[in-house]
Design a protein around this motif. Structure first.
Motif, mmCIF file in Angstrom:
data_model
loop_
_atom_site.group_PDB
_atom_site.id
_atom_site.type_symbol
_atom_site.label_atom_id
_atom_site.label_comp_id
_atom_site.label_asym_id
_atom_site.label_seq_id
_atom_site.Cartn_x
_atom_site.Cartn_y
_atom_site.Cartn_z
ATOM 1 N N LEU A 69 -13.736 -25.065 -36.863
ATOM 2 C CA LEU A 69 -14.950 -24.760 -36.611
ATOM 3 C C LEU A 69 -15.810 -26.057 -37.112
ATOM 4 O O LEU A 69 -16.768 -26.170 -36.593
ATOM 5 C CB LEU A 69 -15.545 -23.409 -37.340
ATOM 6 C CG LEU A 69 -14.873 -22.272 -36.489
ATOM 7 C CD1 LEU A 69 -15.307 -20.923 -37.576
ATOM 8 C CD2 LEU A 69 -15.553 -22.005 -35.006
ATOM 9 N N ALA A 70 -15.346 -26.434 -37.987
ATOM 10 C CA ALA A 70 -16.084 -27.544 -38.399
ATOM 11 C C ALA A 70 -16.082 -29.093 -37.561
ATOM 12 O O ALA A 70 -17.180 -29.611 -37.392
ATOM 13 C CB ALA A 70 -15.619 -27.902 -40.191
ATOM 14 N N VAL A 71 -14.965 -29.051 -37.071
ATOM 15 C CA VAL A 71 -14.764 -30.228 -36.166
ATOM 16 C C VAL A 71 -15.691 -29.807 -34.934
ATOM 17 O O VAL A 71 -16.192 -30.707 -34.409
ATOM 18 C CB VAL A 71 -13.134 -30.236 -35.751
ATOM 19 C CG1 VAL A 71 -13.129 -31.164 -34.447
ATOM 20 C CG2 VAL A 71 -12.568 -30.885 -36.880
ATOM 21 N N GLY B 163 -20.776 -31.567 -32.014
ATOM 22 C CA GLY B 163 -21.745 -30.937 -31.090
ATOM 23 C C GLY B 163 -21.432 -30.114 -30.120
ATOM 24 O O GLY B 163 -22.022 -29.780 -29.213
ATOM 25 N N LEU B 164 -20.170 -29.026 -30.390
ATOM 26 C CA LEU B 164 -19.838 -28.251 -29.319
ATOM 27 C C LEU B 164 -19.932 -26.982 -29.716
ATOM 28 O O LEU B 164 -19.609 -26.047 -28.772
ATOM 29 C CB LEU B 164 -18.177 -28.521 -29.069
ATOM 30 C CG LEU B 164 -17.764 -29.921 -28.781
ATOM 31 C CD1 LEU B 164 -16.189 -30.207 -28.649
ATOM 32 C CD2 LEU B 164 -18.106 -30.513 -27.362
ATOM 33 N N LEU B 165 -20.792 -26.642 -30.621
ATOM 34 C CA LEU B 165 -21.125 -25.349 -31.150
ATOM 35 C C LEU B 165 -22.499 -25.244 -31.500
ATOM 36 O O LEU B 165 -23.109 -24.987 -32.522
ATOM 37 C CB LEU B 165 -20.289 -24.998 -32.340
ATOM 38 C CG LEU B 165 -20.227 -23.467 -32.930
ATOM 39 C CD1 LEU B 165 -19.902 -22.447 -31.583
ATOM 40 C CD2 LEU B 165 -19.416 -23.162 -34.217
ATOM 41 N N PRO B 166 -23.282 -25.416 -30.127
ATOM 42 C CA PRO B 166 -24.883 -25.269 -30.619
ATOM 43 C C PRO B 166 -25.289 -23.875 -30.978
ATOM 44 O O PRO B 166 -26.467 -23.548 -31.514
ATOM 45 C CB PRO B 166 -25.325 -25.687 -29.209
ATOM 46 C CG PRO B 166 -24.256 -25.454 -28.073
ATOM 47 C CD PRO B 166 -23.189 -25.593 -29.030
ATOM 48 N N GLU B 167 -24.483 -22.791 -30.678
ATOM 49 C CA GLU B 167 -24.837 -21.462 -31.126
ATOM 50 C C GLU B 167 -24.804 -21.181 -32.382
ATOM 51 O O GLU B 167 -25.352 -20.278 -32.762
ATOM 52 C CB GLU B 167 -23.777 -20.390 -30.285
ATOM 53 C CG GLU B 167 -23.773 -20.552 -28.786
ATOM 54 C CD GLU B 167 -22.902 -21.685 -28.018
ATOM 55 O OE1 GLU B 167 -22.943 -21.625 -27.074
ATOM 56 O OE2 GLU B 167 -22.398 -22.355 -28.901
ATOM 57 N N ARG C 224 -15.084 -26.007 -24.681
ATOM 58 C CA ARG C 224 -15.586 -27.338 -24.460
ATOM 59 C C ARG C 224 -14.815 -28.684 -25.239
ATOM 60 O O ARG C 224 -14.850 -29.708 -24.491
ATOM 61 C CB ARG C 224 -16.948 -27.266 -25.149
ATOM 62 C CG ARG C 224 -18.021 -26.415 -24.503
ATOM 63 C CD ARG C 224 -19.277 -26.422 -25.582
ATOM 64 N NE ARG C 224 -20.155 -25.066 -24.788
ATOM 65 C CZ ARG C 224 -20.788 -24.200 -25.478
ATOM 66 N NH1 ARG C 224 -20.800 -24.408 -26.871
ATOM 67 N NH2 ARG C 224 -21.659 -23.518 -24.966
ATOM 68 N N PHE C 225 -14.078 -28.267 -26.147
ATOM 69 C CA PHE C 225 -13.149 -29.022 -26.859
ATOM 70 C C PHE C 225 -11.983 -29.461 -25.960
ATOM 71 O O PHE C 225 -11.828 -30.621 -25.841
ATOM 72 C CB PHE C 225 -12.692 -28.459 -28.205
ATOM 73 C CG PHE C 225 -11.711 -29.593 -28.870
ATOM 74 C CD1 PHE C 225 -12.417 -30.233 -29.849
ATOM 75 C CD2 PHE C 225 -10.748 -29.430 -28.766
ATOM 76 C CE1 PHE C 225 -11.589 -31.078 -30.784
ATOM 77 C CE2 PHE C 225 -9.690 -30.587 -29.217
ATOM 78 C CZ PHE C 225 -10.193 -31.077 -30.208
ATOM 79 N N LEU C 226 -11.343 -28.379 -25.509
ATOM 80 C CA LEU C 226 -10.337 -28.715 -24.444
ATOM 81 C C LEU C 226 -10.714 -29.604 -23.411
ATOM 82 O O LEU C 226 -9.992 -30.397 -23.023
ATOM 83 C CB LEU C 226 -9.742 -27.302 -24.053
ATOM 84 C CG LEU C 226 -9.067 -26.443 -25.084
ATOM 85 C CD1 LEU C 226 -8.832 -25.134 -24.349
ATOM 86 C CD2 LEU C 226 -8.073 -26.987 -25.674
ATOM 87 N N LEU C 227 -11.923 -29.518 -22.809
ATOM 88 C CA LEU C 227 -12.367 -30.171 -21.780
ATOM 89 C C LEU C 227 -12.818 -31.755 -22.181
ATOM 90 O O LEU C 227 -12.995 -32.341 -21.119
ATOM 91 C CB LEU C 227 -13.657 -29.432 -20.921
ATOM 92 C CG LEU C 227 -12.964 -28.373 -20.152
ATOM 93 C CD1 LEU C 227 -14.312 -27.464 -19.974
ATOM 94 C CD2 LEU C 227 -12.424 -28.517 -18.793
#
Length: 501
Positions: free
Chosen positions: A381-383, A388-392, A406-409
């Motif tokens: 989650l920190a990564v 910037g993949l966890l704007p929520e 989003r990370f996988l993509l």
């Protein structure tokens, strides 16, 4: 394919049922609706035996309807193409109806598919043998229609079929090809971090000498059948093309040993059949993988499988950090989980550790497992936050599932997979390795985050699923572009070949 998956109402003869047969079909449909209601509203497990009883009777009604000349001709062609393999399969089905599903307990003469007694029984049960041939034809036709519909809808791959690591020891394959399988042995996996006790899958292994003596005909025919209506093939435990962990029946998995196969021959047959079918190949190369296997697969264009939680920089220390997306391999299907692993929601909440504890599958104290698991999730989650993949923000489970994809993509992987339970927040594993009757493997319907089972219509309409699919589509860009066979690795326009759901 199994005829239990047939959509009976789509079979042309269904429209021509009349009189008492039509009334009985209506009664069967009502009973089928009650089974669905029991699962969706009352939490019952999926009962495939009960489903098959209803479908079998409905199919018997349809078989009594005279077929058109065109359909009779198409069925005759299918019989001719199916040959001995189709006849063996259908004979086993007819004998199983008469003597039970385990051929090893049949009368002695029937245990040999080539015996005189089996030949006589085939004649005596000719109508039931033909019924099961007819079911295979119907199933093949609906499978072909599904692939056509997928392609017509713009899916460049369409159906992705699955090659299991083995066959049921009491099933039709083991009966018809007894010389090709090793009696008294079962395949599995040695003890590892995921399954400290090892695994015994209860499946008979191919005999390497028998495969070689037949020019790999059983393996070739298996691949050819699977690729008949497929745009891609996923091979479970692809390392089995190189070696398999054989466990003597009655012994613990740790007492097994590796038995080697001629990998050059196995890969050669695979490449040839995939090229002929114009299909891509995905290998599940998870778990204990000996050196050189992934390289040999990649050389032939076979994609590997990379699961987010396992992709770490193991050279970074005792607690390895997550592997940055740009360092992932390109020749793979990148995914958050698989059917043998916890869903992403279960991983985020730690539900999977509690489940394994309840079933006695942990080898260390619960608090130790929970601390390590929570620390691993926190690192990921920190990564995701730093990228910037966890704007929520933290604490948003649905947002975290989106962030994982989003990370996988962001990786160079040619394919990205979405596990359907992840799309709706299901926290229960579909299959829990190391269990037999302790857990309802493959009998749980897909459910939402609250555990409420979902119908197909509810799945399609799920806002959570739509949000994830929209996100994946937007980030995948150009969409799927897959090559024509494993001898030429598929290339993508941009970093991704596209999503597989």
């Amino acid at each position: 394919p199994d005829p239990v998956h047939l959509r009976v109402e789509e079979i042309p003869e269904f429209a021509y049922l009349t009189g008492a047969a039509r009334e009985e079909a209506g009664t069967l449909l009502t009973r089928a609706a009650a089974l669905r209601e029991a699962v969706l509203r009352h939490g019952a497990l999926i009962d495939r035996d009960a489903v098959w009883e209803l479908k079998r009777r409905a199919l018997e009604l349809l078989r009594a309807v005279p077929a058109s000349p065109g359909r009779r001709a198409a069925y005759a062609t299918f019989l001719a193409e199916g040959g001995q393999a189709l006849d063996d399969h259908s004979t086993w089905c007819a004998l199983a109806e008469a003597h039970g599903p385990d051929w090893r307990s049949w009368p002695a003469g029937l245990r040999d598919p080539r015996s005189a007694r089996t030949a006589r029984a085939r004649g005596e049960l000719l109508d039931r043998v033909d019924f099961h041939c007819w079911l295979a034809w119907l199933t093949d036709g609906q499978l072909a229609a599904a692939q056509r519909a997928a392609r017509d809808a713009g899916m460049r791959i369409g159906l992705v079929h699955d090659l299991a690591v083995g066959v049921h020891p009491s099933g039709a394959d083991a009966w018809a090809q007894q010389d090709a399988f090793a009696a008294g042995m079962s395949i599995g996996a040695p003890p590892d971090a995921f399954s400290p006790h090892g695994q015994d899958w209860g499946l008979p292994p191919w005999r390497p000498d028998a495969l070689a003596a037949t020019g790999y005909a059983p393996y070739r025919d298996l691949l050819r059948g699977l690729l008949r209506h497929a745009g891609a093939l996923r091979i479970d435990h692809v390392m089995g093309l190189f070696r398999l962990w054989w466990v003597p029946q009655g012994h613990e998995p740790r007492r097994g040993a590796y038995v080697r196969y001629d990998a050059e021959a196995m890969l050669g047959v695979l490449a040839l059949e995939a090229h002929r079918a114009g299909a891509a190949v995905i290998g599940e190369d998870l778990g204990t993988v000996e050196p050189g296997v992934r390289e040999a697969l990649a050389e032939r264009g076979v994609l590997g499988t990379s699961v987010l939680w396992f992709e770490k920089d193991y050279a970074s220390g005792e607690n390895p950090e997550p592997l940055p997306p740009e360092r992932w391999r390109e020749a793979c299907l990148a995914t958050a989980t698989t059917h043998d692993l916890p869903s992403t929601a279960a991983r985020l909440t730690g539900d999977h550790v509690a489940l394994r504890h309840r079933l006695g599958l942990l080898t260390r104290p619960l608090d130790v497992e929970q601390r390590e698991d929570a620390a691993d999730v926190a690192r990921w989650l920190a990564v995701l936050g730093r990228l910037g993949l966890l704007p929520e923000g933290p604490g948003d489970e649905e947002g975290a599932v989106l962030a994982v994809h989003r990370f996988l993509l962001r990786t160079p992987a040619r394919l990205v997979g979405v596990w359907l339970p992840d799309a709706v927040g299901d926290r229960r594993p579909q299959n829990l390795p190391g269990t037999w009757d302790q857990y309802p493997n493959w009998r749980l319907p897909v459910a939402d985050a609250s555990g409420r089972p979902l119908s197909l219509e509810e799945l399609v309409a799920s806002p959570r699923l739509q949000a994830l699919v929209d996100e994946v589509r937007a980030l995948a860009g150009a969409g799927p572009r897959v090559g024509t066979g494993v001898d030429r690795p598929p290339r993508a326009r941009g970093p991704h070949a596209g999503p597989i759901i």
